[in-house]
Design an enzyme around this catalytic site. Structure first.
Site, PDB file in Angstrom:
ATOM      1  N   ASP A 346      22.838  23.367  26.979  1.00 33.48           N
ATOM      2  CA  ASP A 346      22.564  23.112  25.394  1.00 33.48           C
ATOM      3  C   ASP A 346      22.482  24.095  24.771  1.00 33.48           C
ATOM      4  O   ASP A 346      22.424  23.902  23.907  1.00 33.48           O
ATOM      5  CB  ASP A 346      21.169  21.948  25.851  1.00 33.48           C
ATOM      6  CG  ASP A 346      21.141  20.586  25.463  1.00 33.48           C
ATOM      7  OD1 ASP A 346      22.898  20.383  25.326  1.00 33.48           O
ATOM      8  OD2 ASP A 346      20.356  19.581  25.853  1.00 33.48           O
ATOM      9  N   GLY A 433      20.999  17.236  19.255  1.00 33.92           N
ATOM     10  CA  GLY A 433      21.358  16.054  18.810  1.00 33.92           C
ATOM     11  C   GLY A 433      20.221  14.803  18.682  1.00 33.92           C
ATOM     12  O   GLY A 433      19.944  14.435  18.268  1.00 33.92           O
ATOM     13  N   TYR A 435      18.675  14.512  21.756  1.00 35.32           N
ATOM     14  CA  TYR A 435      17.286  15.227  22.280  1.00 35.32           C
ATOM     15  C   TYR A 435      16.254  15.542  21.655  1.00 35.32           C
ATOM     16  O   TYR A 435      17.009  16.881  21.098  1.00 35.32           O
ATOM     17  CB  TYR A 435      17.521  15.468  23.707  1.00 35.32           C
ATOM     18  CG  TYR A 435      17.160  14.698  25.271  1.00 35.32           C
ATOM     19  CD1 TYR A 435      15.596  14.382  25.233  1.00 35.32           C
ATOM     20  CD2 TYR A 435      18.039  13.762  25.700  1.00 35.32           C
ATOM     21  CE1 TYR A 435      16.112  13.936  26.458  1.00 35.32           C
ATOM     22  CE2 TYR A 435      18.175  13.061  26.899  1.00 35.32           C
ATOM     23  CZ  TYR A 435      16.877  12.644  26.463  1.00 35.32           C
ATOM     24  OH  TYR A 435      16.455  12.045  28.096  1.00 35.32           O
ATOM     25  N   ASP A 436      15.021  15.759  22.165  1.00 40.68           N
ATOM     26  CA  ASP A 436      13.700  16.990  21.523  1.00 40.68           C
ATOM     27  C   ASP A 436      13.425  17.328  22.689  1.00 40.68           C
ATOM     28  O   ASP A 436      12.591  16.865  23.465  1.00 40.68           O
ATOM     29  CB  ASP A 436      13.034  16.013  19.813  1.00 40.68           C
ATOM     30  CG  ASP A 436      13.220  15.282  19.251  1.00 40.68           C
ATOM     31  OD1 ASP A 436      14.402  14.571  19.115  1.00 40.68           O
ATOM     32  OD2 ASP A 436      13.280  15.674  18.022  1.00 40.68           O
ATOM     33  N   HIS A 490      20.282  10.446  33.695  1.00 40.42           N
ATOM     34  CA  HIS A 490      20.531  11.837  33.487  1.00 40.42           C
ATOM     35  C   HIS A 490      19.782  12.514  34.232  1.00 40.42           C
ATOM     36  O   HIS A 490      18.770  12.318  35.007  1.00 40.42           O
ATOM     37  CB  HIS A 490      21.735  11.733  32.032  1.00 40.42           C
ATOM     38  CG  HIS A 490      19.964  11.468  31.223  1.00 40.42           C
ATOM     39  ND1 HIS A 490      19.940  10.436  30.678  1.00 40.42           N
ATOM     40  CD2 HIS A 490      18.810  12.662  31.059  1.00 40.42           C
ATOM     41  CE1 HIS A 490      18.538  10.737  30.425  1.00 40.42           C
ATOM     42  NE2 HIS A 490      17.939  11.818  29.982  1.00 40.42           N
ATOM     43  N   HIS A 492      17.304  16.709  33.506  1.00 41.56           N
ATOM     44  CA  HIS A 492      17.368  18.124  33.276  1.00 41.56           C
ATOM     45  C   HIS A 492      17.135  18.895  33.632  1.00 41.56           C
ATOM     46  O   HIS A 492      16.059  19.471  34.449  1.00 41.56           O
ATOM     47  CB  HIS A 492      16.211  17.782  31.679  1.00 41.56           C
ATOM     48  CG  HIS A 492      16.689  16.811  30.796  1.00 41.56           C
ATOM     49  ND1 HIS A 492      17.618  16.705  29.825  1.00 41.56           N
ATOM     50  CD2 HIS A 492      16.925  15.260  30.214  1.00 41.56           C
ATOM     51  CE1 HIS A 492      17.406  16.039  28.967  1.00 41.56           C
ATOM     52  NE2 HIS A 492      16.948  14.352  29.857  1.00 41.56           N
TER      53      HIS A 492
END
Lengths: 687, 687
Positions: A346, A433, A435-436, A490, A492
């Site tokens: 990201d 996009g 995700y915050d 997924h 992170h």
């Protein structure tokens, strides 16, 4: 490549007003005027291209002064250090790097120029993403695909029913092309080094909801050449259902009838004696802390030169030279055609500063927050302002920083000494996009720094024919979060660059191993003649005796994990893992190198992993009693649940840097008990 | 033993006023009147002893009604269930157990009587601890030991110098015996089953400091028979230094000159529309939560019958039947004579409710907190009141419960939907000797329950001859936190009893294994024809399909750890580990059994581990689709640092129970954005 000076005189018109900075600091982020100066100088440079019309700016950052120079000017006014910028631009199909001296923004000079020839590309620009996203709705095969999906009730039918629906030429499409929106999804790297900047584009149906991520158009793959800005690949594997709009919207009043249960009463933090935080330009002073808050297109927020006051020694002591997010790796766990490449970096692909949002006062940050703006360079080189991009507030969460109750003798009055915990939170919110990320640095009066990540926003979802779990016969690669909607598994991995600087530039990393021991019962062999059979002790692997406390302990800070300690489970030879191979370990310690800020390497987009943190560390460089940097990864395996739909309740991960024989004793021991206040009141204000 | 009814009519005089409880609940803690009724009935029972003068009460608790009876009366007024108490008392050198019906407190009746014949003893009473602590200063050999330490400057001399200081008969002792205080330290179990209630007593010097724990008198071992209340063992291994008083005090103004640095500005939470929490007796209603808060001598705070409101279904749904601390195991890591037995079971030996403190408004809990009192039985059977023992407050920490920012099309206004996080904290603070535990249950509007432990207070310290780390040649078993003072390595294992009750009494425990997978590239074998080589998926070990969401997912809650996941490193055959053998695993799942509340067994003091959680679990009882209980241990290895001296900055550990396909979607989706308030002000009030 050549390293020459190109003095220029430019007339600069800055659209955005320059913020008055009372005390310039050598680590201040680039001002709008400096951004314009740097990009104008590059555009005017004869080295780039004869025609300057095709140059696009992908990254413009402060080129940090040397650390000794900064530290000798630590948090004080300075006019001695020159201001340099580092610029990455694309022109003529090549990636150019520039250093530009903008000390005098009226006459910036390009002092170096280089061309990046290895694999990997710079961050996407926002402008090219918008252009690429506009391509599919004008692309006849895509329009055709949409027409073929032109039955507005088909998604309630079975797959067999769908396959026999005839294509009726000229029938009204079930959805207006205005309702189709697309998003650029980086395509990662899968063994073939691309010489072109190509990307995939995923499209969605907005329709009656703002939550288009919940309505992906399955089966369609679009590949865009970003430099020619044309579709270079297209594939439609067939009609698959678009999940319904109903129940997906998250806007107030659009999410179904208003909540009918009891809600928490509103609350406001009031500071009767005013705010305790002082902000001078980018330097923040609060309680026993002093630090610098910067902003960068790629890292988002950067904390620098943090020092803590030692109350017994009555002096300021350095803790952190520079700390920021280095990368956010988000691989999805569906190896199928539409999802296998979802392996985002990201920060390096999209830019956390570019994607940082304007914070909502009273919502993103509490009423007592103060704000800073951020500026970054647009593709055209002009500064782009994000208002209120960072907030700073004192947190009164009702916790205690230390306490003890004691009755010394039965006849004595009880002693009860309690000190409340007030902390300072510095926050940025980045929406990449769907995700915050809420990224907090929290400074504590006990000398600790806590770094926390909150994850909210919207899942990446896959359209599916399933409407009930009972229909699922093979691995769905995720959770059926709603009808026709799989929230894909997924991870992170938020990797922090932590250039700690405990009292001095030279530090050592100490791994304290807790080792179980057997008690032999025999004193001569180190045991104790007691019936106790076991205990544990601490064996440090190595220590650095540069500085000790009065009784001789090594001064330091320790890392305390607060959940979220997942490491990557991808195979070492899998392509996304090779790019982010550093995510197999939580902690890396490397010698300081100004060029090693970014864990996946400077060029993350389509990177191949040949120039990342794990590769640098293979050199086995000296880290004992050196200027070292720690990289720590907050990791979460995210198994979606239905509660994450249509928008996710915040998930949290954190870590804490905690003073450990850094102070001679608890630095809060001499603080006074809390004051009490009464007669507090507010008058309501409508929004 | 016999199980007979003994109806009694008693005249009861209650010293403490009975709190008016508007709505009695079957799980309400015993009222002072009920405590008195129970103990009076026991004292009057002919079964105990002819002479009632020697009976001491060690535990008086609500004997919970059967779960189905409670659930059928869930949080509503009821007069149908009888009120029973469970009483443990010592008389005639035996441990007696009673059940007493106190439904009518004016005529309680003993309905069962039993004698505990196995190993282990009940909790110490406060009264016997005070009596035992008063023995050493009156014990001639101890006074002699103190006289032998009669040089008030010796602690600055070396060990050699100390050893040649002659004993001068009749010289003034260096410390007034009034300055010696002692504390009961449970002696654990080391292979010999004691038939007597004996304990060790450690003494300290108060002198010029309130922090006597920092000034242990080393070398002296005192053993006390608690029933005869006499010293039965004494040993002085020689003179060792008592650490100095200077720098140890933690009282405001006594800890050296006041802190001269900047302090955080004071802050107060103001609730413009009033508090959002409603308390009806012991039932708490707040936002989308309803639960019962109880108090118990051993467990401290007990949370029961917690239900969350489902906004889409518009119904209350059960989550937790009963949750409380089951035990706190604190083994120290020095096998030497003075420390080897420091292997405390804080709940079972001392009682978390007995040791709970009166909370300081505005310090232990914020200004907007409300409070509950607690009552427990003294050794004499009379109720003892602890005022403001539990606090309940709404927390506004400046966090976000969910958010998303979105620009759908380039021409659109950005959407930014943000909901602030407000939570309800229920807190008790327990000071067991030197340590202070802040025990929070935090209820969140997203359906989560977070349980947190804060550790502060004072380290257990060992006197040592060392004044500098350089002198240490062998393992010091801890950190030299000040001159002559070692903070001894130790662990904290806080085990929670979590009787979850997800929608129904019958539940199953699901272990979701995250399993790395290889992508074969061949669709026929379950792979995908993409270059992706690996991914992970989720394989549940077993699930229970009693209740599913509309799309078919199993409803549940999941356990999320928040740091503090240490397990015990002691050897399996070591005596303290045998007593707390359950601390080798973080999670236990057992079928519900009303008698299995306490992880180390009902009788923890001098227990042998023959009746603990790990032993019960060897029976391999059915836990699938049954009424099950989860026991989870928050574990910390505590390596002391100098910052932990003279009082510790709070260390934290936590876990979260988070709804997981329990709701059909994010339960907060329909909540309104936060209101803004202005014109907030407070007037200061001096303390």
């Amino acid at each position: 490549m050549a390293l020459t000076m190109y003095p220029l005189v430019l007339t600069i018109s800055v659209a955005t007003a320059v913020t008055a900075i009372s005390s310039p600091h050598p680590l201040d982020p680039l001002s709008p005027r400096e951004i314009t100066a740097a990009t104008s100088a590059v555009s005017a440079s004869p080295l780039v291209l004869p025609s300057r019309s095709t140059i696009t700016f992908h990254y413009v950052d402060l080129d940090e002064p040397e650390k000794p120079d900064v530290l000798s000017n630590d948090n004080t006014n300075t006019t001695t250090l020159r201001r340099h910028t580092f610029v990455i631009a694309r022109a003529g199909g090549l990636t150019h790097e520039f250093q530009v001296d903008v000390t005098n923004p009226s006459s910036p000079s390009v002092i170096s120029h280089d061309i990046h020839l290895g694999p990997g590309f710079p961050m996407f620009t926002k402008e090219e993403q918008i252009a690429a996203q506009a391509l599919p709705p004008k692309y006849p095969p895509f329009v055709e695909s949409m027409r073929r999906r032109g039955v507005d009730t088909w998604f309630n039918l079975s797959l067999i029913a769908i396959s026999i629906i005839p294509f009726i030429a000229g029938s009204k499409p079930w959805v207006d092309m205005q309702d189709v929106v697309c998003r650029v999804l980086s395509m990662g790297w899968f063994g073939t080094v691309e010489t072109r900047r190509v990307t995939k584009v995923q499209c969605f149906v907005v329709g009656a909801t703002a939550n288009f991520y919940a309505r992906p158009i399955g089966g369609v793959t679009v590949v865009v050449d970003l430099e020619r800005m044309v579709i270079v690949g297209y594939r439609d594997t067939g009609v698959s259902p678009v999940p319904k709009a109903e129940g997906t919207d998250y806007r107030a009043g659009k999410a179904g009838p208003p909540f009918n249960g009891e809600l928490p009463a509103p609350g406001v933090v009031v500071q009767p004696e005013g705010k305790g935080v002082q902000i001078d330009g980018h330097v923040v002073r609060w309680a026993n802390w002093e630090f610098h808050v910067g902003f960068d297109m790629r890292a988002g927020m950067v904390i620098s030169v943090a020092s803590v006051h030692d109350p017994d020694a009555d002096q300021w002591r350095r803790v952190l030279y520079r700390g920021h997010v280095s990368e956010v790796f988000v691989p999805y766990m569906d190896p199928g055609e539409e999802f296998y490449f979802h392996t985002f970096l990201d920060a390096g692909e999209y830019g956390l500063g570019v994607e940082a949002v304007t914070l909502q006062p009273g919502a993103d940050c509490p009423a007592n927050a103060v704000y800073m703006d951020g500026y970054y360079a647009g593709a055209d080189g002009k500064p782009v302002k994000t208002e209120n991009v960072i907030c700073i507030f004192e947190r009164y969460a009702g916790d205690v920083s230390w306490r003890h109750t004691q009755i010394i003798r039965p006849s004595d009055e009880p002693i009860s000494e309690v000190r409340t915990s007030v902390t300072l939170v510095v926050r940025i919110v980045v929406t990449v996009g769907n995700y915050d990320y809420m990224l907090d640095w929290e400074f504590m009066t006990d000398g600790s720094i806590k770094t926390a990540v909150g994850l909210s926003g919207i899942l990446e979802m896959k359209a599916t024919n399933y409407t009930h779990v009972d229909q699922i016969k093979e691995d769905a690669r995720g959770t059926l979060v709603a009808e026709n909607t799989v929230g894909v598994y997924h991870d992170h991995f938020i990797t922090y660059h932590l250039d700690l600087n405990i009292d001095d530039t030279k530090n050592s990393f100490v791994k304290n191993n807790i080792v179980p021991k057997r008690n032999s019962g025999v004193r001569a062999t180190g045991g104790a003649p007691t019936p106790r059979r076991s205990y544990w002790t601490v064996l440090p692997e190595f220590v650095n005796p540069n500085k000790t406390t009065e009784v001789g302990n090594q001064v330091g800070y320790r890392l305390v994990t607060v959940g979220a300690t997942a490491t990557s489970l991808l195979a070492d030879d899998d392509f996304p893992q090779r790019r982010a191979s550093y995510t197999k370990k939580q902690v890396w310690v490397t010698p300081y190198n100004k060029l090693e800020k970014w864990a996946p390497g400077l060029y993350a987009e389509q990177s191949t992993g040949d120039d990342n943190l794990a590769v640098w560390s293979k050199r086995n460089r000296r880290t004992k009693n050196e200027d070292i940097v720690m990289l720590y990864t907050v990791g979460l395996h995210h198994i979606p649940y239905q509660e994450d739909f249509p928008v996710m309740p915040t998930l949290r991960g954190a870590f804490e840097l905690r003073p450990s024989n850094f102070f001679e004793r608890n630095p809060l021991i001499r603080t006074a008990p809390p004051k009490n206040f009464s007669n507090c009141a507010c008058s309501p204000r409508s929004r």
